[in-house]
Design a protein around this motif. Structure first.
Motif, mmCIF file in Angstrom:
data_model
loop_
_atom_site.group_PDB
_atom_site.id
_atom_site.type_symbol
_atom_site.label_atom_id
_atom_site.label_comp_id
_atom_site.label_asym_id
_atom_site.label_seq_id
_atom_site.Cartn_x
_atom_site.Cartn_y
_atom_site.Cartn_z
ATOM 1 N N VAL A 202 -1.284 53.228 -6.628
ATOM 2 C CA VAL A 202 -0.222 53.529 -7.578
ATOM 3 C C VAL A 202 -0.139 52.394 -8.599
ATOM 4 C CG1 VAL A 202 2.212 54.138 -7.838
ATOM 5 C CG2 VAL A 202 1.026 54.651 -5.678
ATOM 6 N N PHE A 203 -0.174 52.765 -9.882
ATOM 7 C CA PHE A 203 -0.120 51.795 -10.975
ATOM 8 C C PHE A 203 1.127 52.033 -11.816
ATOM 9 C CE2 PHE A 203 -4.467 51.703 -9.740
ATOM 10 C CZ PHE A 203 -4.936 50.444 -10.062
ATOM 11 N N VAL A 204 1.770 50.939 -12.204
ATOM 12 C CA VAL A 204 2.889 50.994 -13.133
ATOM 13 C C VAL A 204 2.612 49.970 -14.222
ATOM 14 C CG1 VAL A 204 5.356 50.553 -13.432
ATOM 15 C CG2 VAL A 204 4.546 51.793 -11.417
ATOM 16 N N ASP A 205 2.704 50.414 -15.445
ATOM 17 C CA ASP A 205 2.436 49.547 -16.600
ATOM 18 C C ASP A 205 1.088 48.831 -16.460
ATOM 19 O OD1 ASP A 205 4.880 50.284 -17.711
ATOM 20 O OD2 ASP A 205 5.939 48.623 -16.757
ATOM 21 N N GLY A 206 0.091 49.545 -15.936
ATOM 22 C CA GLY A 206 -1.250 49.002 -15.806
ATOM 23 C C GLY A 206 -1.479 48.097 -14.617
ATOM 24 N N SER A 207 -0.432 47.845 -13.830
ATOM 25 C CA SER A 207 -0.555 46.963 -12.657
ATOM 26 C C SER A 207 -0.483 47.759 -11.365
ATOM 27 C CB SER A 207 0.567 45.926 -12.641
ATOM 28 O OG SER A 207 0.486 45.089 -13.763
ATOM 29 N N LEU A 208 -1.338 47.400 -10.425
ATOM 30 C CA LEU A 208 -1.305 48.014 -9.099
ATOM 31 C C LEU A 208 -0.017 47.597 -8.398
ATOM 32 C CD1 LEU A 208 -2.819 49.606 -6.853
ATOM 33 C CD2 LEU A 208 -3.748 47.404 -6.113
ATOM 34 N N VAL A 209 0.792 48.566 -7.986
ATOM 35 C CA VAL A 209 2.051 48.254 -7.305
ATOM 36 C C VAL A 209 2.050 48.660 -5.834
ATOM 37 C CG1 VAL A 209 3.431 48.288 -9.418
ATOM 38 C CG2 VAL A 209 3.219 50.388 -8.043
ATOM 39 N N ALA A 210 1.204 49.631 -5.463
ATOM 40 C CA ALA A 210 1.180 50.076 -4.068
ATOM 41 C C ALA A 210 -0.110 50.818 -3.771
ATOM 42 C CB ALA A 210 2.371 50.984 -3.770
ATOM 43 N N THR A 211 -0.483 50.795 -2.501
ATOM 44 C CA THR A 211 -1.565 51.629 -1.990
ATOM 45 C C THR A 211 -1.036 52.352 -0.758
ATOM 46 O OG1 THR A 211 -2.439 49.808 -0.654
ATOM 47 C CG2 THR A 211 -3.426 50.134 -2.830
ATOM 48 N N TRP A 212 -1.589 53.505 -0.485
ATOM 49 C CA TRP A 212 -1.216 54.256 0.710
ATOM 50 C C TRP A 212 -2.315 55.275 0.992
ATOM 51 C CZ3 TRP A 212 -0.226 59.595 0.385
ATOM 52 C CH2 TRP A 212 -0.053 60.095 -0.903
ATOM 53 N N HIS A 213 -2.296 55.798 2.214
ATOM 54 C CA HIS A 213 -3.269 56.841 2.524
ATOM 55 C C HIS A 213 -2.663 57.874 3.453
ATOM 56 C CE1 HIS A 213 -4.182 54.281 6.089
ATOM 57 N NE2 HIS A 213 -4.451 55.451 6.653
ATOM 58 N N MET A 214 -3.375 58.975 3.570
ATOM 59 C CA MET A 214 -2.949 60.085 4.422
ATOM 60 C C MET A 214 -4.198 60.697 5.038
ATOM 61 S SD MET A 214 -0.467 63.136 3.191
ATOM 62 C CE MET A 214 -0.069 64.524 4.250
ATOM 63 N N GLU A 215 -4.123 60.953 6.320
ATOM 64 C CA GLU A 215 -5.253 61.508 7.064
ATOM 65 C C GLU A 215 -5.099 63.029 7.205
ATOM 66 O OE1 GLU A 215 -7.794 59.660 8.206
ATOM 67 O OE2 GLU A 215 -6.933 57.711 7.729
ATOM 68 N N SER A 216 -6.188 63.742 7.047
ATOM 69 C CA SER A 216 -6.167 65.194 7.224
ATOM 70 C C SER A 216 -5.809 65.572 8.652
ATOM 71 C CB SER A 216 -7.516 65.797 6.841
ATOM 72 O OG SER A 216 -7.786 65.558 5.486
ATOM 73 N N ARG A 217 -6.201 64.747 9.594
ATOM 74 C CA ARG A 217 -5.879 65.066 10.996
ATOM 75 C C ARG A 217 -4.381 65.062 11.233
ATOM 76 N NH1 ARG A 217 -5.234 60.092 13.836
ATOM 77 N NH2 ARG A 217 -6.062 58.384 12.598
ATOM 78 N N TRP A 218 -3.622 64.263 10.464
ATOM 79 C CA TRP A 218 -2.157 64.272 10.595
ATOM 80 C C TRP A 218 -1.584 65.625 10.170
ATOM 81 C CZ3 TRP A 218 -1.311 59.119 7.542
ATOM 82 C CH2 TRP A 218 -1.836 58.052 8.275
ATOM 83 N N VAL A 219 -2.182 66.203 9.130
ATOM 84 C CA VAL A 219 -1.746 67.524 8.672
ATOM 85 C C VAL A 219 -2.001 68.541 9.779
ATOM 86 C CG1 VAL A 219 -2.135 69.365 6.988
ATOM 87 C CG2 VAL A 219 -2.151 66.962 6.247
ATOM 88 N N ARG A 220 -3.172 68.481 10.377
ATOM 89 C CA ARG A 220 -3.499 69.414 11.456
ATOM 90 C C ARG A 220 -2.585 69.198 12.661
ATOM 91 N NH1 ARG A 220 -8.465 68.170 9.196
ATOM 92 N NH2 ARG A 220 -8.948 66.590 10.743
ATOM 93 N N GLN A 221 -2.279 67.938 12.975
ATOM 94 C CA GLN A 221 -1.370 67.650 14.079
ATOM 95 C C GLN A 221 0.015 68.237 13.808
ATOM 96 O OE1 GLN A 221 -1.711 63.362 14.143
ATOM 97 N NE2 GLN A 221 -3.190 63.386 15.830
#
Length: 145
Positions: free
Chosen positions: A102-121
């Protein structure tokens, strides 16, 4: 932008229901193309600016800027992107993971991820909506200047 505290309450915010399907009734030679396009369209329709979007070896790499340069908009963008990813996986998108920056005003402010297996769970009833939100929240990393 004041970047502190935009993650506060994220687990509650992520506790929204992720439901839906991507089948728009059209036929395509590459079914994953339809999922990629639907994912991209959902984000842009919500005001998210996509900086980079690619799918390689089962990993969706996404760099984006939220609709506004506010903490609330960053939180909302995680919900929106997470929900869009959930919907595509639920509908049959054959990928393993979403990695987001996630970028705000050209600066990286956050990263995150999501696994497909969580959706299946979640779909199979093995984890609750709140547990899914907690799993996503646990991946969020702040990047301060």
């Amino acid at each position: 932008m004041r970047r502190r505290r935009y993650l506060a309450g994220l687990s509650t915010a992520l506790g929204v229901a992720f439901v839906g399907c991507t089948d728009d009734g059209t036929e395509r030679s590459d079914p994953n193309e339809a999922y990629r396009n639907a994912f991209r369209t959902t984000l842009t329709d919500e005001g998210i600016t996509i900086r980079r979007f690619e799918v390689r070896e089962g990993v969706v790499a996404l760099e984006y800027a939220p609709a506004e340069a506010t903490e609330a908009s960053v939180e909302e963008s995680v919900r929106t992107a997470g929900g869009a990813y959930y919907d595509r996986i639920y509908g049959g998108w054959d990928v393993d993971r979403l990695e987001a920056e996630v970028f705000v005003d050209g600066s990286l402010v956050a990263t995150w991820h999501m696994e497909s297996r969580w959706v299946r769970q979640h779909r199979d009833g093995d984890i609750s909506r709140d547990e899914l939100g907690e799993k996503i929240q646990a991946t969020v990393k702040r990047h301060d200047e």
